[in-house]
Design an enzyme around this catalytic site. Structure first.
Site, PDB file in Angstrom:
ATOM      1  N   ASP A  13      -3.942 -12.717  30.224  1.00 37.28           N
ATOM      2  CA  ASP A  13      -3.122 -12.557  29.022  1.00 37.28           C
ATOM      3  C   ASP A  13      -2.023 -11.558  29.383  1.00 37.28           C
ATOM      4  O   ASP A  13      -2.272 -10.360  29.505  1.00 37.28           O
ATOM      5  CB  ASP A  13      -3.990 -12.037  27.880  1.00 37.28           C
ATOM      6  CG  ASP A  13      -3.195 -11.682  26.628  1.00 37.28           C
ATOM      7  OD1 ASP A  13      -1.953 -11.694  26.669  1.00 37.28           O
ATOM      8  OD2 ASP A  13      -3.833 -11.362  25.604  1.00 37.28           O
TER       9      ASP A  13
ATOM     10  N   HIS B   5      -7.269  -8.883  22.741  1.00 37.56           N
ATOM     11  CA  HIS B   5      -6.596  -9.308  21.514  1.00 37.56           C
ATOM     12  C   HIS B   5      -7.305 -10.548  20.991  1.00 37.56           C
ATOM     13  O   HIS B   5      -7.895 -11.312  21.763  1.00 37.56           O
ATOM     14  CB  HIS B   5      -5.129  -9.613  21.855  1.00 37.56           C
ATOM     15  CG  HIS B   5      -4.241  -9.900  20.699  1.00 37.56           C
ATOM     16  ND1 HIS B   5      -4.227 -11.120  20.052  1.00 37.56           N
ATOM     17  CD2 HIS B   5      -3.309  -9.133  20.076  1.00 37.56           C
ATOM     18  CE1 HIS B   5      -3.319 -11.094  19.094  1.00 37.56           C
ATOM     19  NE2 HIS B   5      -2.754  -9.905  19.073  1.00 37.56           N
TER      20      HIS B   5
ATOM     21  N   GLN C 264       1.458  -8.189  26.982  1.00 36.80           N
ATOM     22  CA  GLN C 264       1.917  -6.797  26.991  1.00 36.80           C
ATOM     23  C   GLN C 264       2.346  -6.317  28.371  1.00 36.80           C
ATOM     24  O   GLN C 264       2.837  -5.193  28.510  1.00 36.80           O
ATOM     25  CB  GLN C 264       0.816  -5.879  26.453  1.00 36.80           C
ATOM     26  CG  GLN C 264       0.411  -6.152  25.020  1.00 36.80           C
ATOM     27  CD  GLN C 264       1.505  -5.827  24.025  1.00 36.80           C
ATOM     28  OE1 GLN C 264       2.445  -5.083  24.326  1.00 36.80           O
ATOM     29  NE2 GLN C 264       1.411  -6.363  22.829  1.00 36.80           N
TER      30      GLN C 264
ATOM     31  N   LYS D  35       8.286 -10.517  22.917  1.00 35.20           N
ATOM     32  CA  LYS D  35       7.952  -9.156  23.305  1.00 35.20           C
ATOM     33  C   LYS D  35       8.800  -8.668  24.476  1.00 35.20           C
ATOM     34  O   LYS D  35       8.679  -7.518  24.904  1.00 35.20           O
ATOM     35  CB  LYS D  35       6.464  -9.061  23.665  1.00 35.20           C
ATOM     36  CG  LYS D  35       5.518  -9.355  22.500  1.00 35.20           C
ATOM     37  CD  LYS D  35       4.061  -9.213  22.903  1.00 35.20           C
ATOM     38  CE  LYS D  35       3.129  -9.711  21.810  1.00 35.20           C
ATOM     39  NZ  LYS D  35       3.142  -8.853  20.612  1.00 35.20           N
TER      40      LYS D  35
ATOM     41  N   CYS E 213      -4.989  -6.817  15.659  1.00 30.46           N
ATOM     42  CA  CYS E 213      -5.630  -8.067  16.096  1.00 30.46           C
ATOM     43  C   CYS E 213      -6.696  -7.792  17.157  1.00 30.46           C
ATOM     44  O   CYS E 213      -6.875  -8.571  18.105  1.00 30.46           O
ATOM     45  CB  CYS E 213      -4.599  -9.064  16.626  1.00 30.46           C
ATOM     46  SG  CYS E 213      -3.398  -9.597  15.398  1.00 30.46           S
TER      47      CYS E 213
END
Length: 408
Positions: free
Chosen positions: A198, A121, A201, A224, A362
């Protein structure tokens, strides 16, 4: 508790959009909020609203307890060693920028390397671009296999003794790929590099244990994972955080201020200048309570099944290209239909009350790797069902018909 029962706990899902019951398939962009989270934020503003760490009055004490209580929940949720390792931020983007600006710029120099993957991303790409430019380091990319996965052999070849930072997305927001971050962390450490994950997600969908992963930094966002927008956190190993300098300066992060110099508070507060997002932290804590009550393992199983079902159903439609592997993915499916622009697909689906994402997500470099300008994406969460997938497939067939394609 099954998905239909869980869905009842989300007020926003009880509505019609364009004359149809809402099917929300955009949780990878932001998830919806259960009543418990909404009530927690509402109660804070109605009863406890005050600044934290400052006032000795009752409201200030209650607000501080709620804010620091949320930090304790995050530390437990990630299995951090202590709350000192949890820095509240505005979200994943801010957390990754903090590591890139404070850590990477201090340790990297000419000829050093920063390693990421080609599926990142922008939030886990641009900060490293800027750190590389500022320090003279080289930004390197772990290559992808044709299905979008990465091989550990390629990781071994890309990371060298000159690598200072390795930063990898745990789960791709486009390909759905779940990366072997624990194994990548081991390779990074053997070469003397730190491992940054990261977790935007991954955190909402699976159990995360930062000590088991042995990552050095881990970033995620509240919005999220059923929590409020504008709040997230950075986990960092205490020894690394103690050596890092803050990048925002002002109230509350200081210990002593003189005319020409200042000193900083201890962890974690030296990185939290200014009035923090107190209500957001309270809401994040409530979201963690909610997810733990449902069970992360149950959520993971449900989404794996739903993603496989969606992959198979979309594969039945002629002229549909699905990106990423069928197995080992989080709950999303990214696709294109022949020469129908993804924005047109999303617009037609919206008339049917179905919300999906269309665009480059993104991930412009990844789009170029896929040789497309944009894609459509349906992403699922604990409140989605196979009926939602069936509605999606039915509406995609109507979309093909609308644009003059033969129905497969």
């Amino acid at each position: 508790m099954n998905a239909r029962e869980i869905r009842e706990l989300f007020p926003i899902l009880h509505q019609e959009v364009n004359g149809h019951p809402l099917v929300y398939l955009d949780s990878a962009a932001t998830s919806q909020k259960p009543q418990q989270v909404i009530e927690a934020v509402k109660r804070y503003y109605e009863w406890d609203n005050a600044n934290v760490h400052r006032g000795v009055h009752t409201l200030g004490s209650r607000a501080t307890d709620a804010y620091e209580g949320a930090r304790e929940k995050v530390a437990r949720f990630l299995n951090a060693s202590s709350t000192e390792e949890i820095i509240f931020t505005r979200g994943t983007t801010t957390a990754l920028n903090l590591v890139a600006s404070s850590y990477a710029r201090a340790v990297c120099g000419e000829g050093d390397e920063i390693v990421i993957t080609k599926m990142e991303h922008h939030s886990n790409l641009i900060p490293w671009q800027q750190a590389a430019k500022a320090t003279g380091a080289t930004l390197k990319y772990i290559p992808l296999q044709p299905d979008g996965t990465i091989r550990l052999e390629d990781v071994e070849q890309t990371i060298t003794s000159r690598t200072k930072v390795v930063s990898v997305v745990y789960a791709s927001n486009v390909l759905g790929v779940i990366n072997p971050v624990k194994e990548i962390a081991a390779i990074a450490h053997r070469n003397g590099a730190v491992m940054v994950i990261d977790g935007a997600q991954s955190t909402p969908h699976m159990k995360v244990d930062v000590r088991d992963l042995d990552c050095d930094f881990y970033a995620f966002s509240s919005h999220k994972m059923c929590g409020p927008t504008g709040i997230g956190a950075l986990y960092g190993k205490k020894a690394l955080l103690e050596k890092m300098e803050p990048i925002e300066f002002g109230g509350e992060m200081i210990d002593f201020v003189d005319w020409q110099d200042s000193t900083w508070k201890e962890l974690p507060w030296k990185f939290e200048g200014g009035t923090p997002i107190i209500a957001g932290a309270v809401g994040l804590g409530a979201a963690i309570d909610f997810l733990e009550e449902i069970g992360l393992d149950q959520i993971d199983r449900h989404e794996q099944q739903l993603a496989s079902y969606a992959y198979d159903r979309l594969s039945e439609i002629d002229d549909v290209t699905i990106y990423g592997p069928r197995e080992g993915r989080v709950g999303l499916v990214t696709f294109n239909i022949a020469d129908i622009h993804p924005h047109d697909v999303a617009t037609v689906l919206d008339t049917e009350g179905i919300a999906i994402r269309a665009g480059h997500h993104c991930c412009q470099p990844l789009m170029r790797w896929l040789e497309v300008s944009s894609t459509a994406r349906a992403s699922f969460y604990l409140y989605n069902t196979e009926d939602d997938v069936d509605r999606l497939v039915s509406s995609l067939l109507k979309t093909k018909e609308f644009f003059g394609h033969a129905i497969g």
